[in-house]
Scaffold this motif. Structure first.
Motif, PDB file in Angstrom:
ATOM      1  N   GLU A  33      32.870  -9.173   2.408  1.00 12.66           N
ATOM      2  CA  GLU A  33      33.023  -9.033   3.836  1.00 12.66           C
ATOM      3  C   GLU A  33      32.276  -9.010   4.673  1.00 12.66           C
ATOM      4  O   GLU A  33      32.239  -9.354   5.749  1.00 12.66           O
ATOM      5  CB  GLU A  33      32.836  -7.386   3.591  1.00 12.66           C
ATOM      6  CG  GLU A  33      31.769  -6.918   3.518  1.00 12.66           C
ATOM      7  CD  GLU A  33      32.108  -6.805   1.981  1.00 12.66           C
ATOM      8  OE1 GLU A  33      31.127  -5.922   1.388  1.00 12.66           O
ATOM      9  OE2 GLU A  33      32.009  -7.228   0.950  1.00 12.66           O
ATOM     10  N   ALA A  49      30.815 -15.671   6.461  1.00  9.01           N
ATOM     11  CA  ALA A  49      31.855 -16.368   7.270  1.00  9.01           C
ATOM     12  C   ALA A  49      32.655 -17.351   6.406  1.00  9.01           C
ATOM     13  O   ALA A  49      32.230 -17.927   5.583  1.00  9.01           O
ATOM     14  CB  ALA A  49      31.334 -16.925   8.395  1.00  9.01           C
ATOM     15  N   LYS A  80      38.080 -15.620   2.798  1.00 14.77           N
ATOM     16  CA  LYS A  80      39.407 -15.903   3.026  1.00 14.77           C
ATOM     17  C   LYS A  80      39.913 -14.478   2.163  1.00 14.77           C
ATOM     18  O   LYS A  80      39.628 -14.682   0.705  1.00 14.77           O
ATOM     19  CB  LYS A  80      40.179 -16.761   3.226  1.00 14.77           C
ATOM     20  CG  LYS A  80      39.832 -18.196   3.971  1.00 14.77           C
ATOM     21  CD  LYS A  80      40.723 -19.299   3.433  1.00 14.77           C
ATOM     22  CE  LYS A  80      39.980 -20.090   2.443  1.00 14.77           C
ATOM     23  NZ  LYS A  80      40.267 -21.746   2.361  1.00 14.77           N
ATOM     24  N   SER A  99      40.479  -5.889  10.515  1.00 14.42           N
ATOM     25  CA  SER A  99      39.759  -6.936   9.383  1.00 14.42           C
ATOM     26  C   SER A  99      39.151  -5.911   8.999  1.00 14.42           C
ATOM     27  O   SER A  99      37.542  -5.160   8.958  1.00 14.42           O
ATOM     28  CB  SER A  99      39.549  -8.553   9.776  1.00 14.42           C
ATOM     29  OG  SER A  99      38.762  -8.398   9.069  1.00 14.42           O
ATOM     30  N   TYR A 153      36.733  -8.287   6.930  1.00 15.24           N
ATOM     31  CA  TYR A 153      36.646  -8.603   6.496  1.00 15.24           C
ATOM     32  C   TYR A 153      35.504  -9.556   7.366  1.00 15.24           C
ATOM     33  O   TYR A 153      35.641 -11.304   7.523  1.00 15.24           O
ATOM     34  CB  TYR A 153      36.925 -10.418   5.253  1.00 15.24           C
ATOM     35  CG  TYR A 153      37.113  -9.718   4.387  1.00 15.24           C
ATOM     36  CD1 TYR A 153      36.440  -9.704   2.632  1.00 15.24           C
ATOM     37  CD2 TYR A 153      37.679  -8.281   3.648  1.00 15.24           C
ATOM     38  CE1 TYR A 153      36.693  -8.793   1.927  1.00 15.24           C
ATOM     39  CE2 TYR A 153      37.612  -8.433   2.787  1.00 15.24           C
ATOM     40  CZ  TYR A 153      37.868  -8.099   1.306  1.00 15.24           C
ATOM     41  OH  TYR A 153      37.707  -7.675   0.521  1.00 15.24           O
ATOM     42  N   ALA A 177      36.681 -10.367  10.235  1.00 14.76           N
ATOM     43  CA  ALA A 177      37.501 -11.821  11.228  1.00 14.76           C
ATOM     44  C   ALA A 177      37.960 -10.932  12.467  1.00 14.76           C
ATOM     45  O   ALA A 177      38.929 -11.651  13.293  1.00 14.76           O
ATOM     46  CB  ALA A 177      38.832 -12.203  10.688  1.00 14.76           C
ATOM     47  N   ALA A 215      43.935  -8.909  10.813  1.00 13.56           N
ATOM     48  CA  ALA A 215      44.570  -9.430   9.833  1.00 13.56           C
ATOM     49  C   ALA A 215      45.494  -9.218   9.889  1.00 13.56           C
ATOM     50  O   ALA A 215      45.998  -7.950  10.775  1.00 13.56           O
ATOM     51  CB  ALA A 215      43.486  -8.860   8.593  1.00 13.56           C
ATOM     52  N   ASP A 242      43.537 -11.516   4.739  1.00 13.87           N
ATOM     53  CA  ASP A 242      42.010 -11.653   5.640  1.00 13.87           C
ATOM     54  C   ASP A 242      41.274 -12.116   5.867  1.00 13.87           C
ATOM     55  O   ASP A 242      41.781 -13.247   5.478  1.00 13.87           O
ATOM     56  CB  ASP A 242      41.709 -10.166   5.459  1.00 13.87           C
ATOM     57  CG  ASP A 242      41.000  -9.324   6.917  1.00 13.87           C
ATOM     58  OD1 ASP A 242      40.275  -9.980   8.134  1.00 13.87           O
ATOM     59  OD2 ASP A 242      40.421  -7.951   6.142  1.00 13.87           O
ATOM     60  N   GLY A 243      39.951 -12.199   7.161  1.00 14.89           N
ATOM     61  CA  GLY A 243      39.232 -13.228   7.322  1.00 14.89           C
ATOM     62  C   GLY A 243      39.308 -14.070   7.607  1.00 14.89           C
ATOM     63  O   GLY A 243      40.132 -14.437   8.701  1.00 14.89           O
ATOM     64  N   SER A 244      37.591 -14.910   7.780  1.00 14.41           N
ATOM     65  CA  SER A 244      37.674 -15.865   8.942  1.00 14.41           C
ATOM     66  C   SER A 244      38.183 -17.101   8.082  1.00 14.41           C
ATOM     67  O   SER A 244      37.776 -18.319   9.670  1.00 14.41           O
ATOM     68  CB  SER A 244      36.680 -15.396   9.372  1.00 14.41           C
ATOM     69  OG  SER A 244      34.992 -15.707   8.342  1.00 14.41           O
ATOM     70  N   TRP A 286      40.532 -19.017   7.328  1.00 11.89           N
ATOM     71  CA  TRP A 286      41.846 -19.640   7.374  1.00 11.89           C
ATOM     72  C   TRP A 286      42.483 -20.917   8.071  1.00 11.89           C
ATOM     73  O   TRP A 286      41.844 -21.062   9.473  1.00 11.89           O
ATOM     74  CB  TRP A 286      42.808 -18.932   8.138  1.00 11.89           C
ATOM     75  CG  TRP A 286      43.239 -17.661   6.632  1.00 11.89           C
ATOM     76  CD1 TRP A 286      42.884 -16.349   6.428  1.00 11.89           C
ATOM     77  CD2 TRP A 286      43.538 -17.339   5.835  1.00 11.89           C
ATOM     78  NE1 TRP A 286      43.161 -15.017   6.155  1.00 11.89           N
ATOM     79  CE2 TRP A 286      43.702 -16.119   4.902  1.00 11.89           C
ATOM     80  CE3 TRP A 286      44.325 -18.503   4.434  1.00 11.89           C
ATOM     81  CZ2 TRP A 286      44.435 -15.431   3.931  1.00 11.89           C
ATOM     82  CZ3 TRP A 286      44.846 -18.104   3.634  1.00 11.89           C
ATOM     83  CH2 TRP A 286      45.252 -16.300   3.550  1.00 11.89           C
TER      84      TRP A 286
END
Length: 184
Positions: free
Chosen positions: A85, A88, A91, A139, A141, A143, A146, A163-165, A167
């Protein structure tokens, strides 16, 4: 869910074993197994905004089966033991499949429609050829936000959070196409 289909070539990844919850023998007897969905969504909670654990959600929703899991990938970082989480480029796809009972006796479809629109500001869309509600939530995580998606085909419902940064363009659509192909 095949990790390689969702995240081809992932260097560092993890998956959960899907957890299945089914109604117990007393689930149809409302005097022995009471429960219902909340009157409105709990938008400060997690999707599907009921604040019910799976063992309570299944009889409350009238579902025949609930299966949930996640897929996660993060960049390979030598010597870095940071949790996903805070990394950087992480995903994550979390997903839940619900098999509805005939006639949707618990009113889950209507509940989710209201919840996705209220809690994620979801709007109608089409995902991999299937009608969907698509919205955003905070988010978990790092980002900022999400994407959350609700899909339905017949007596099957799937909701997912992407979620996440990390993608790249087109990756979320590919992940959703895999969900549709495998779960609906």
């Amino acid at each position: 869910m095949p990790l390689d289909a969702v995240f081809p070539g992932a260097e560092t990844s993890a998956t959960s074993d899907p957890k299945e919850t089914v109604p117990g023998p007393d689930a149809a007897d409302r005097t022995r197994c009471p429960g219902q969905l909340p009157s409105g969504p709990h938008c400060d909670g997690l999707v599907p905004w009921t604040d019910l654990l799976p063992d309570a959600f299944v009889p409350a929703s009238g579902a025949r089966r609930l299966v949930g899991g996640y897929l996660l990938t993060m960049p390979k970082q030598a010597g870095n033991q940071a949790p996903p989480e805070s990394s950087a480029g992480t995903k994550v796809v979390t997903f839940t499949l619900v098999d509805l009972a005939a006639g949707d006796p618990g009113g889950l479809v209507d509940y989710l429609d209201v919840a996705f629109r209220a809690c994620a500001r979801a709007t109608p869309s089409t995902v991999a050829g299937v009608g969907a509600l698509v919205g955003t939530v905070r988010s978990e995580y790092g980002a900022g936000s999400a994407e959350v998606v609700l899909l339905r085909r017949g007596t099957h419902l799937v909701w997912a959070a992407l979620d996440g940064s990390g993608w790249e363009p087109g990756e979320q659509q590919r992940a959703l196409a895999v969900l549709v192909a495998r779960l609906l």
